[in-house]
Design a protein around this motif. Sequence first.
Motif, PDB file in Angstrom:
ATOM      1  N   LEU A 113      36.197 -74.732  66.534  1.00 24.63           N
ATOM      2  CA  LEU A 113      36.908 -73.643  67.040  1.00 24.63           C
ATOM      3  C   LEU A 113      37.997 -73.517  65.737  1.00 24.63           C
ATOM      4  O   LEU A 113      38.692 -74.217  65.489  1.00 24.63           O
ATOM      5  CB  LEU A 113      37.013 -72.969  67.452  1.00 24.63           C
ATOM      6  CG  LEU A 113      35.403 -73.017  68.123  1.00 24.63           C
ATOM      7  CD1 LEU A 113      35.511 -72.148  69.968  1.00 24.63           C
ATOM      8  CD2 LEU A 113      34.024 -72.581  68.127  1.00 24.63           C
ATOM      9  N   GLU A 114      37.948 -71.853  64.470  1.00 25.11           N
ATOM     10  CA  GLU A 114      38.991 -71.445  63.701  1.00 25.11           C
ATOM     11  C   GLU A 114      39.511 -70.766  64.393  1.00 25.11           C
ATOM     12  O   GLU A 114      38.833 -69.608  64.716  1.00 25.11           O
ATOM     13  CB  GLU A 114      38.034 -71.754  62.440  1.00 25.11           C
ATOM     14  CG  GLU A 114      37.576 -73.184  61.746  1.00 25.11           C
ATOM     15  CD  GLU A 114      37.027 -72.166  60.513  1.00 25.11           C
ATOM     16  OE1 GLU A 114      37.537 -71.631  59.285  1.00 25.11           O
ATOM     17  OE2 GLU A 114      36.233 -72.873  60.050  1.00 25.11           O
ATOM     18  N   SER A 115      40.750 -70.435  64.170  1.00 23.13           N
ATOM     19  CA  SER A 115      41.500 -69.589  64.782  1.00 23.13           C
ATOM     20  C   SER A 115      41.730 -68.097  63.671  1.00 23.13           C
ATOM     21  O   SER A 115      42.376 -68.581  61.884  1.00 23.13           O
ATOM     22  CB  SER A 115      42.837 -69.184  65.221  1.00 23.13           C
ATOM     23  OG  SER A 115      43.623 -69.999  64.840  1.00 23.13           O
ATOM     24  N   GLU A 116      41.222 -67.714  64.367  1.00 27.23           N
ATOM     25  CA  GLU A 116      42.279 -65.825  63.003  1.00 27.23           C
ATOM     26  C   GLU A 116      42.806 -64.927  63.738  1.00 27.23           C
ATOM     27  O   GLU A 116      42.422 -64.376  64.265  1.00 27.23           O
ATOM     28  CB  GLU A 116      41.118 -66.055  61.787  1.00 27.23           C
ATOM     29  CG  GLU A 116      41.029 -65.350  60.244  1.00 27.23           C
ATOM     30  CD  GLU A 116      39.806 -64.978  59.450  1.00 27.23           C
ATOM     31  OE1 GLU A 116      40.261 -64.452  58.119  1.00 27.23           O
ATOM     32  OE2 GLU A 116      38.839 -65.185  60.750  1.00 27.23           O
ATOM     33  N   GLU A 117      43.969 -64.093  62.699  1.00 28.53           N
ATOM     34  CA  GLU A 117      44.495 -63.191  63.392  1.00 28.53           C
ATOM     35  C   GLU A 117      43.749 -61.415  62.428  1.00 28.53           C
ATOM     36  O   GLU A 117      43.556 -62.472  60.988  1.00 28.53           O
ATOM     37  CB  GLU A 117      45.614 -62.223  63.522  1.00 28.53           C
ATOM     38  CG  GLU A 117      45.911 -63.713  64.495  1.00 28.53           C
ATOM     39  CD  GLU A 117      47.948 -63.448  64.339  1.00 28.53           C
ATOM     40  OE1 GLU A 117      48.882 -62.796  63.935  1.00 28.53           O
ATOM     41  OE2 GLU A 117      48.310 -64.968  65.194  1.00 28.53           O
ATOM     42  N   ILE A 118      43.057 -61.176  62.737  1.00 24.39           N
ATOM     43  CA  ILE A 118      42.157 -59.891  62.321  1.00 24.39           C
ATOM     44  C   ILE A 118      42.550 -58.739  62.906  1.00 24.39           C
ATOM     45  O   ILE A 118      43.173 -57.746  63.901  1.00 24.39           O
ATOM     46  CB  ILE A 118      40.752 -60.142  62.480  1.00 24.39           C
ATOM     47  CG1 ILE A 118      40.095 -59.515  64.214  1.00 24.39           C
ATOM     48  CG2 ILE A 118      40.273 -61.615  61.490  1.00 24.39           C
ATOM     49  CD1 ILE A 118      39.179 -59.969  63.595  1.00 24.39           C
ATOM     50  N   GLU A 137      46.403 -53.355  67.381  1.00 29.29           N
ATOM     51  CA  GLU A 137      47.442 -54.045  67.147  1.00 29.29           C
ATOM     52  C   GLU A 137      46.250 -55.181  66.294  1.00 29.29           C
ATOM     53  O   GLU A 137      44.707 -55.628  66.812  1.00 29.29           O
ATOM     54  CB  GLU A 137      48.261 -55.423  68.147  1.00 29.29           C
ATOM     55  CG  GLU A 137      48.684 -54.379  68.760  1.00 29.29           C
ATOM     56  CD  GLU A 137      49.773 -54.290  68.026  1.00 29.29           C
ATOM     57  OE1 GLU A 137      50.613 -54.822  67.351  1.00 29.29           O
ATOM     58  OE2 GLU A 137      50.554 -53.014  68.590  1.00 29.29           O
ATOM     59  N   LYS A 138      46.547 -56.640  65.553  1.00 26.04           N
ATOM     60  CA  LYS A 138      46.137 -57.299  65.736  1.00 26.04           C
ATOM     61  C   LYS A 138      45.158 -58.233  66.774  1.00 26.04           C
ATOM     62  O   LYS A 138      45.634 -58.009  67.697  1.00 26.04           O
ATOM     63  CB  LYS A 138      46.538 -58.941  64.495  1.00 26.04           C
ATOM     64  CG  LYS A 138      47.147 -57.817  62.732  1.00 26.04           C
ATOM     65  CD  LYS A 138      48.057 -59.136  62.633  1.00 26.04           C
ATOM     66  CE  LYS A 138      47.687 -58.829  60.941  1.00 26.04           C
ATOM     67  NZ  LYS A 138      48.015 -59.789  59.757  1.00 26.04           N
ATOM     68  N   ILE A 139      44.459 -58.688  66.274  1.00 27.23           N
ATOM     69  CA  ILE A 139      43.574 -59.657  67.357  1.00 27.23           C
ATOM     70  C   ILE A 139      43.165 -60.872  67.355  1.00 27.23           C
ATOM     71  O   ILE A 139      42.391 -61.553  65.863  1.00 27.23           O
ATOM     72  CB  ILE A 139      41.701 -59.233  67.692  1.00 27.23           C
ATOM     73  CG1 ILE A 139      41.590 -57.393  67.762  1.00 27.23           C
ATOM     74  CG2 ILE A 139      41.141 -59.596  68.584  1.00 27.23           C
ATOM     75  CD1 ILE A 139      42.585 -57.010  69.271  1.00 27.23           C
ATOM     76  N   LEU A 140      43.401 -61.561  68.504  1.00 26.37           N
ATOM     77  CA  LEU A 140      43.191 -63.383  68.033  1.00 26.37           C
ATOM     78  C   LEU A 140      42.256 -63.698  67.948  1.00 26.37           C
ATOM     79  O   LEU A 140      41.609 -63.339  69.514  1.00 26.37           O
ATOM     80  CB  LEU A 140      44.068 -64.379  68.878  1.00 26.37           C
ATOM     81  CG  LEU A 140      43.922 -65.841  68.815  1.00 26.37           C
ATOM     82  CD1 LEU A 140      44.515 -66.542  67.587  1.00 26.37           C
ATOM     83  CD2 LEU A 140      44.937 -66.225  69.707  1.00 26.37           C
ATOM     84  N   THR A 141      41.167 -64.207  67.486  1.00 28.48           N
ATOM     85  CA  THR A 141      39.210 -64.456  67.045  1.00 28.48           C
ATOM     86  C   THR A 141      39.468 -65.787  66.618  1.00 28.48           C
ATOM     87  O   THR A 141      40.885 -66.716  66.477  1.00 28.48           O
ATOM     88  CB  THR A 141      39.021 -63.773  66.528  1.00 28.48           C
ATOM     89  OG1 THR A 141      38.788 -63.972  65.136  1.00 28.48           O
ATOM     90  CG2 THR A 141      39.432 -62.506  67.423  1.00 28.48           C
ATOM     91  N   TRP A 142      38.159 -66.836  67.557  1.00 38.15           N
ATOM     92  CA  TRP A 142      37.820 -67.687  67.144  1.00 38.15           C
ATOM     93  C   TRP A 142      36.797 -68.342  66.628  1.00 38.15           C
ATOM     94  O   TRP A 142      35.790 -66.956  66.816  1.00 38.15           O
ATOM     95  CB  TRP A 142      37.829 -68.739  68.017  1.00 38.15           C
ATOM     96  CG  TRP A 142      39.656 -68.862  68.774  1.00 38.15           C
ATOM     97  CD1 TRP A 142      40.651 -67.635  69.735  1.00 38.15           C
ATOM     98  CD2 TRP A 142      40.503 -69.751  68.477  1.00 38.15           C
ATOM     99  NE1 TRP A 142      41.678 -68.314  69.379  1.00 38.15           N
ATOM    100  CE2 TRP A 142      41.334 -69.518  69.516  1.00 38.15           C
ATOM    101  CE3 TRP A 142      40.370 -71.487  67.645  1.00 38.15           C
ATOM    102  CZ2 TRP A 142      42.575 -69.995  69.286  1.00 38.15           C
ATOM    103  CZ3 TRP A 142      41.136 -71.874  67.799  1.00 38.15           C
ATOM    104  CH2 TRP A 142      42.790 -71.265  68.694  1.00 38.15           C
TER     105      TRP A 142
END
Length: 255
Positions: free
Chosen positions: A227-232, A239-244
């Motif tokens: 899985l790759e992480s990405e803040e969006i 606030e930005k959300i940390l997603t995978w």
Amino acid sequence: MYKRQTHYIGSRLLSPELLSIAPILMESLLQRHFSPKIAAKLAKDIDEGKLKFESGKRYYNLIFLYADLKNFSKLINNTRDYNIIHALLNKFYSNVREIIFKYEGMFDKFIGDAVIAIFGFPYYDDNSAIMTLKCAREIILTGFEIEKEWLKHIDIVPPEIGVRIGISVGDGIVVKTGNEISIFSEITIISNELNLAARLEEKAPVNGIRMSNRYYNMLDDIQKKHLESEEIEIKGFNEKILTWIERNSLDYLII
């Protein structure tokens, strides 16, 4: 004076005659949302007083799955034969519902070509997270195959076909509508986290999954490793959300 014996299910006053078929009625109505196996267990627990779906009751650590067909509007607008639309949509609805039941989820509702499922309700167990992921991958497969079949009936070539899925975790509140007899077929869950799942779906890759950080951390290391992480940024969140992200979920599908 003789007083007729009465009983209650929820807030509904039932005569002995109706009470005698209540468990069968409940099980039948619950099958709108749950597999026959789960519906039978829930009906038994309700009948024995171990479970009660109460409006306003809060449940914790629910897993919300929101799935949507990509380029659905283009497929509809370019299909001249209504029978084809009807047949393929019904196939998608039927397949998705069965997949949700296969992985012990609660089918909530269809909204056009989108579907909402909830896992860990009303009982959460340690398998709920992985069952959600397996369900999501299989929904992607059936959506992709149905859209591929749909392309045989139109002339345009959409840039992408398949399904996008968002998954989030959080609290939810039970909402019941309708009269008390039909109450078990009219339950739903409201939650901000369901809104998050819908927003994550919008930003998910086609035939892939975008999941919240809380859900990611419910998975084991084997499921996490690719899985790759990405803040969006997501509408409605300050606030930005940390997603995978799981790209190309079909590569990880095991049926």
